[in-house]
Motif scaffolding. Sequence first.
Motif, PDB file in Angstrom:
ATOM      1  N   LEU A  19       0.755  -1.195   0.015  1.00  0.00           N
ATOM      2  CA  LEU A  19      -0.032  -0.053  -0.002  1.00  0.00           C
ATOM      3  C   LEU A  19       0.973   1.151   0.040  1.00  0.00           C
ATOM      4  O   LEU A  19       0.576   2.104  -0.756  1.00  0.00           O
ATOM      5  N   ALA A  20       2.007   1.344   0.691  1.00  0.00           N
ATOM      6  CA  ALA A  20       2.730   2.460   0.767  1.00  0.00           C
ATOM      7  C   ALA A  20       3.516   2.441  -0.605  1.00  0.00           C
ATOM      8  O   ALA A  20       3.695   3.906  -0.929  1.00  0.00           O
ATOM      9  N   MET A  21       3.881   1.481  -1.080  1.00  0.00           N
ATOM     10  CA  MET A  21       4.356   1.556  -2.428  1.00  0.00           C
ATOM     11  C   MET A  21       3.585   2.400  -3.497  1.00  0.00           C
ATOM     12  O   MET A  21       4.103   3.022  -4.334  1.00  0.00           O
ATOM     13  N   TRP A  22       2.468   1.827  -3.502  1.00  0.00           N
ATOM     14  CA  TRP A  22       1.325   2.406  -4.355  1.00  0.00           C
ATOM     15  C   TRP A  22       0.980   3.698  -4.047  1.00  0.00           C
ATOM     16  O   TRP A  22       0.979   4.723  -5.145  1.00  0.00           O
ATOM     17  N   ILE A  23       0.990   4.211  -2.862  1.00  0.00           N
ATOM     18  CA  ILE A  23       0.678   5.677  -2.648  1.00  0.00           C
ATOM     19  C   ILE A  23       2.044   6.598  -3.034  1.00  0.00           C
ATOM     20  O   ILE A  23       2.005   7.479  -3.568  1.00  0.00           O
ATOM     21  N   VAL A  24       3.569   6.021  -2.705  1.00  0.00           N
ATOM     22  CA  VAL A  24       4.383   6.738  -3.023  1.00  0.00           C
ATOM     23  C   VAL A  24       4.651   6.879  -4.561  1.00  0.00           C
ATOM     24  O   VAL A  24       4.925   8.067  -4.989  1.00  0.00           O
ATOM     25  N   MET A  25       4.279   5.688  -5.281  1.00  0.00           N
ATOM     26  CA  MET A  25       4.285   5.841  -6.683  1.00  0.00           C
ATOM     27  C   MET A  25       3.451   6.745  -7.374  1.00  0.00           C
ATOM     28  O   MET A  25       3.539   7.539  -8.216  1.00  0.00           O
ATOM     29  N   GLY A  26       1.994   6.594  -6.895  1.00  0.00           N
ATOM     30  CA  GLY A  26       1.096   7.449  -7.128  1.00  0.00           C
ATOM     31  C   GLY A  26       1.351   8.969  -7.136  1.00  0.00           C
ATOM     32  O   GLY A  26       1.094   9.700  -7.726  1.00  0.00           O
ATOM     33  N   MET A  27       1.905   9.139  -5.977  1.00  0.00           N
ATOM     34  CA  MET A  27       2.245  10.797  -5.534  1.00  0.00           C
ATOM     35  C   MET A  27       3.368  11.084  -6.649  1.00  0.00           C
ATOM     36  O   MET A  27       3.309  12.102  -7.084  1.00  0.00           O
ATOM     37  N   LEU A  28       4.311  10.089  -6.808  1.00  0.00           N
ATOM     38  CA  LEU A  28       5.468  10.439  -7.670  1.00  0.00           C
ATOM     39  C   LEU A  28       5.008  10.719  -8.793  1.00  0.00           C
ATOM     40  O   LEU A  28       5.480  11.702  -9.728  1.00  0.00           O
ATOM     41  N   CYS A  29       4.144   9.896  -9.500  1.00  0.00           N
ATOM     42  CA  CYS A  29       3.728   9.915 -10.886  1.00  0.00           C
ATOM     43  C   CYS A  29       2.816  11.203 -11.125  1.00  0.00           C
ATOM     44  O   CYS A  29       2.733  11.795 -12.167  1.00  0.00           O
ATOM     45  N   LEU A  30       1.834  11.451 -10.181  1.00  0.00           N
ATOM     46  CA  LEU A  30       0.968  12.844 -10.082  1.00  0.00           C
ATOM     47  C   LEU A  30       2.287  14.010 -10.166  1.00  0.00           C
ATOM     48  O   LEU A  30       1.737  14.983 -10.919  1.00  0.00           O
ATOM     49  N   LEU A  31       3.107  13.984  -9.405  1.00  0.00           N
ATOM     50  CA  LEU A  31       4.050  15.180  -9.342  1.00  0.00           C
ATOM     51  C   LEU A  31       4.666  15.120 -10.943  1.00  0.00           C
ATOM     52  O   LEU A  31       4.863  16.292 -11.242  1.00  0.00           O
ATOM     53  N   THR A  32       5.080  14.091 -11.376  1.00  0.00           N
ATOM     54  CA  THR A  32       5.773  14.122 -12.568  1.00  0.00           C
ATOM     55  C   THR A  32       4.741  14.703 -13.714  1.00  0.00           C
ATOM     56  O   THR A  32       5.175  15.291 -14.751  1.00  0.00           O
ATOM     57  N   LYS A  50       3.023  29.749  -8.336  1.00  0.00           N
ATOM     58  CA  LYS A  50       4.593  29.718  -7.900  1.00  0.00           C
ATOM     59  C   LYS A  50       5.103  28.243  -8.167  1.00  0.00           C
ATOM     60  O   LYS A  50       6.511  28.190  -8.307  1.00  0.00           O
ATOM     61  N   THR A  51       4.229  27.106  -7.852  1.00  0.00           N
ATOM     62  CA  THR A  51       4.809  25.671  -7.797  1.00  0.00           C
ATOM     63  C   THR A  51       5.102  25.096  -9.311  1.00  0.00           C
ATOM     64  O   THR A  51       6.114  24.459  -9.467  1.00  0.00           O
ATOM     65  N   ALA A  52       4.233  25.429 -10.229  1.00  0.00           N
ATOM     66  CA  ALA A  52       4.325  25.022 -11.482  1.00  0.00           C
ATOM     67  C   ALA A  52       5.572  25.180 -12.170  1.00  0.00           C
ATOM     68  O   ALA A  52       6.322  24.278 -12.737  1.00  0.00           O
ATOM     69  N   PRO A  53       6.148  26.447 -12.181  1.00  0.00           N
ATOM     70  CA  PRO A  53       7.484  26.518 -12.816  1.00  0.00           C
ATOM     71  C   PRO A  53       8.616  25.999 -12.303  1.00  0.00           C
ATOM     72  O   PRO A  53       9.584  25.249 -13.046  1.00  0.00           O
ATOM     73  N   LEU A  54       8.492  25.825 -10.771  1.00  0.00           N
ATOM     74  CA  LEU A  54       9.446  25.046 -10.170  1.00  0.00           C
ATOM     75  C   LEU A  54       9.472  23.280 -10.539  1.00  0.00           C
ATOM     76  O   LEU A  54      10.501  22.911 -10.747  1.00  0.00           O
ATOM     77  N   ALA A  55       8.243  23.033 -10.683  1.00  0.00           N
ATOM     78  CA  ALA A  55       7.861  21.610 -11.001  1.00  0.00           C
ATOM     79  C   ALA A  55       8.608  21.355 -12.351  1.00  0.00           C
ATOM     80  O   ALA A  55       9.372  20.330 -12.564  1.00  0.00           O
ATOM     81  N   VAL A  56       8.323  22.306 -13.198  1.00  0.00           N
ATOM     82  CA  VAL A  56       8.656  22.098 -14.810  1.00  0.00           C
ATOM     83  C   VAL A  56      10.304  22.054 -14.729  1.00  0.00           C
ATOM     84  O   VAL A  56      10.885  21.034 -15.585  1.00  0.00           O
ATOM     85  N   MET A  57      11.125  22.602 -13.898  1.00  0.00           N
ATOM     86  CA  MET A  57      12.408  22.392 -13.904  1.00  0.00           C
ATOM     87  C   MET A  57      12.786  21.124 -13.369  1.00  0.00           C
ATOM     88  O   MET A  57      13.933  20.507 -14.102  1.00  0.00           O
ATOM     89  N   ALA A  58      12.073  20.550 -12.387  1.00  0.00           N
ATOM     90  CA  ALA A  58      12.566  19.292 -12.224  1.00  0.00           C
ATOM     91  C   ALA A  58      12.086  18.154 -12.848  1.00  0.00           C
ATOM     92  O   ALA A  58      12.378  16.871 -12.501  1.00  0.00           O
ATOM     93  N   PHE A  59      11.317  18.295 -14.056  1.00  0.00           N
ATOM     94  CA  PHE A  59      10.805  17.079 -14.678  1.00  0.00           C
ATOM     95  C   PHE A  59      11.963  16.122 -15.382  1.00  0.00           C
ATOM     96  O   PHE A  59      11.657  14.815 -15.062  1.00  0.00           O
ATOM     97  N   PRO A  60      13.077  16.615 -15.810  1.00  0.00           N
ATOM     98  CA  PRO A  60      14.097  15.471 -16.153  1.00  0.00           C
ATOM     99  C   PRO A  60      14.436  14.695 -15.054  1.00  0.00           C
ATOM    100  O   PRO A  60      14.539  13.402 -15.241  1.00  0.00           O
ATOM    101  N   ALA A  61      14.562  15.388 -13.953  1.00  0.00           N
ATOM    102  CA  ALA A  61      15.080  14.453 -12.821  1.00  0.00           C
ATOM    103  C   ALA A  61      13.736  13.340 -12.264  1.00  0.00           C
ATOM    104  O   ALA A  61      13.945  12.252 -12.157  1.00  0.00           O
ATOM    105  N   LEU A  62      12.482  13.804 -12.316  1.00  0.00           N
ATOM    106  CA  LEU A  62      11.432  13.043 -11.967  1.00  0.00           C
ATOM    107  C   LEU A  62      11.446  12.057 -12.873  1.00  0.00           C
ATOM    108  O   LEU A  62      10.773  10.949 -12.572  1.00  0.00           O
ATOM    109  N   VAL A  63      11.494  12.208 -14.134  1.00  0.00           N
ATOM    110  CA  VAL A  63      11.268  11.240 -15.310  1.00  0.00           C
ATOM    111  C   VAL A  63      12.188   9.871 -14.917  1.00  0.00           C
ATOM    112  O   VAL A  63      11.867   9.017 -15.087  1.00  0.00           O
ATOM    113  N   ILE A  64      13.536  10.436 -14.681  1.00  0.00           N
ATOM    114  CA  ILE A  64      14.698   9.345 -14.243  1.00  0.00           C
ATOM    115  C   ILE A  64      14.000   8.633 -13.246  1.00  0.00           C
ATOM    116  O   ILE A  64      14.352   7.358 -13.493  1.00  0.00           O
ATOM    117  N   ILE A  65      13.719   9.168 -11.886  1.00  0.00           N
ATOM    118  CA  ILE A  65      13.238   8.488 -10.869  1.00  0.00           C
ATOM    119  C   ILE A  65      12.114   7.614 -11.158  1.00  0.00           C
ATOM    120  O   ILE A  65      12.092   6.407 -10.837  1.00  0.00           O
TER     121      ILE A  65
END
Length: 378
Positions: A19-32, A50-65
């Motif tokens: 359940l924890a893994m599903w939650i973590v993966m779900g949150m990570l994928c939503l953020l991605t 405020k948050t969208a531009p910062l999230a956009v910068m993190a996209f390549p790292a999030l995809v790798i994860i």
Amino acid sequence: MTPRHANRSKTIISSWLRLAMWIVMGMLCLLTIYSAYGGYIQPSLSFAGKTAPLAVMAFPALVIIVVVLGVILGLCRSKSAYIAVATLCICAPSVWNICPINLIKDPVLEQHEYKAFKLLTFNVMNMWDYEESHSHDADNRILSFIIHTDADIVSLQEIIYFPKVEQNSNVTAQIDTIHQMYPYIGKATDGALMVLSKYPIKRINIPKPFVNKYLPYAAYSIDLPQGPITLFDCHMESIGLTDSDKASYQDITRGKAGKADIKDMKNSALHKLNEAYRSRSIQVNQLREVADSIGGNIIIAGDFNDVPLSYSIRCLKEAGFKEVYPSLALGPGFTYHADRLYFRIDHMLYRGTLKPLSLEIPKVNLSDHYPMIATFLE
């Protein structure tokens, strides 16, 4: 504890872990997914703004994860790996923008390459050599690079004047060569912008854009043999990080950050990032309006201080502009390489009947930016 109770405890623990893994993966994928399409949200003082531009910068790292975790979960035969696959499918257009795979060139376009013109765009850092050991060489290495590239049009940022002999002893001869190669020069000194051209160039009188620190762009009409084009030489609002901000960031990326470093980044750097995002959103909307009023074949090139999936780039795409990089590049790339900050913040976009034929980002340590060289067919 009886074996029956022990097995029951293991089953409960295993269920909670799944359940924890599903939650973590779900949150990570939503953020991605949020980071993949955050560029559609205009920077503002709202939470999303405020948050969208910062999230956009993190996209390549999030995809790798997401990819790494997806592979691990797949090998473990966990169904949560399907979330990673679904996320990558949803984010596919953004992934392609960051990491295009162009293996085949258009043979029809290549046959007309002799009709093409070459454009170089380069933030030259005031013509000071990035490698201090070369800063007082006889030849200025940036000028040497421009001469060697032999582009038809050179779009420069962070330059007001050419170097002086006190900096490079042979620079007078180099500047003479530049003037012979490029008899037409356009300047916007209030923005530290300069365009060198082998063909007649005229600065276009446009409404003054929003200026926070310096003029973010200037427009020029260039009479190429193939036909006229409009060029926007751009240097959009910079983040303005201080040496202290950069030092804190380097400590964080090296895993040496203390509470003071993290606090500095939160209170100083993030505030500056959000201010710059909002300024650029105003500037790029104004640029879009000017471009629409001019029409015809247009190229926008230079230092945007923003990543490919940002609001700035998406805003121009919505106006019919296309990026050169996703059309021609192979794999991920970056144009800024200083202070452990590796981002593609220099861009070329085009509109009209223009077609890009080739793109090169030479990894030359002449400035804190790498140059971009593209050829276009009109």
